[in-house]
Design a protein around this motif. Structure first.
Motif, PDB file in Angstrom:
ATOM      1  N   LEU A  66     -66.362  14.510  34.756  1.00 30.59           N
ATOM      2  CA  LEU A  66     -67.373  15.364  35.360  1.00 30.59           C
ATOM      3  C   LEU A  66     -67.423  15.067  36.848  1.00 30.59           C
ATOM      4  CD1 LEU A  66     -70.303  14.889  32.835  1.00 30.59           C
ATOM      5  CD2 LEU A  66     -68.730  16.813  32.981  1.00 30.59           C
ATOM      6  N   GLN A  67     -67.609  16.119  37.620  1.00 27.35           N
ATOM      7  CA  GLN A  67     -67.786  15.940  39.059  1.00 27.35           C
ATOM      8  C   GLN A  67     -69.100  16.601  39.444  1.00 27.35           C
ATOM      9  OE1 GLN A  67     -63.859  17.316  40.430  1.00 27.35           O
ATOM     10  NE2 GLN A  67     -63.557  15.188  41.061  1.00 27.35           N
ATOM     11  N   PHE A  68     -69.969  15.807  40.032  1.00 24.31           N
ATOM     12  CA  PHE A  68     -71.287  16.258  40.438  1.00 24.31           C
ATOM     13  C   PHE A  68     -71.381  16.297  41.948  1.00 24.31           C
ATOM     14  CE2 PHE A  68     -71.886  13.873  36.500  1.00 24.31           C
ATOM     15  CZ  PHE A  68     -72.689  14.719  35.753  1.00 24.31           C
ATOM     16  N   LEU A  69     -72.251  17.146  42.440  1.00 24.29           N
ATOM     17  CA  LEU A  69     -72.697  17.090  43.824  1.00 24.29           C
ATOM     18  C   LEU A  69     -74.144  16.631  43.745  1.00 24.29           C
ATOM     19  CD1 LEU A  69     -70.763  17.954  46.056  1.00 24.29           C
ATOM     20  CD2 LEU A  69     -72.418  19.688  46.623  1.00 24.29           C
ATOM     21  N   VAL A  70     -74.433  15.482  44.307  1.00 18.45           N
ATOM     22  CA  VAL A  70     -75.748  14.864  44.169  1.00 18.45           C
ATOM     23  C   VAL A  70     -76.427  14.816  45.537  1.00 18.45           C
ATOM     24  CG1 VAL A  70     -77.002  12.802  43.445  1.00 18.45           C
ATOM     25  CG2 VAL A  70     -74.926  13.495  42.220  1.00 18.45           C
ATOM     26  N   LYS A  71     -77.672  15.290  45.582  1.00 24.97           N
ATOM     27  CA  LYS A  71     -78.458  15.255  46.815  1.00 24.97           C
ATOM     28  C   LYS A  71     -79.455  14.112  46.744  1.00 24.97           C
ATOM     29  CE  LYS A  71     -78.216  20.187  47.662  1.00 24.97           C
ATOM     30  NZ  LYS A  71     -78.986  21.420  47.839  1.00 24.97           N
ATOM     31  N   GLY A  72     -79.554  13.348  47.834  1.00 24.03           N
ATOM     32  CA  GLY A  72     -80.578  12.323  47.935  1.00 24.03           C
ATOM     33  C   GLY A  72     -80.077  10.893  47.895  1.00 24.03           C
TER      34      GLY A  72
END
Length: 80
Positions: free
Chosen positions: A16-22
């Motif tokens: 899985l590849q996520f784009l994570v903010k914060g």
């Protein structure tokens, strides 16, 4: 794909590849450690400054919701 570590190769795992903010640098290290502590999570690579997060795991041992909860519990916004 990251040229330094080869994080684009799956080796037969579910990736899985996520784009994570914060993320902060320390927060990303904590998330990585927590994810690696989940059963079936074999690999985690985080580019905290960009939010790119790669997770290789076995869905037979860990549910997607367990992974997403790691982000949610820290107030991070993760999108696939």
């Amino acid at each position: 794909m990251c040229k330094e570590c080869g994080c684009g190769e799956t080796n037969g795992n579910t990736r899985l590849q996520f784009l994570v903010k914060g993320y902060t640098e320390d927060g990303a290290k904590e998330v990585e450690k927590t994810l690696l502590g989940l059963p079936g999570v074999l690999y985690v690579h985080i580019h905290w400054h960009e939010g790119e997060t790669t997770v290789d795991y076995s869905p037979a041992k860990t549910k997607l919701m367990d992974i997403l909860n790691v982000f949610n519990e820290r107030g991070l916004e993760a999108a696939l």
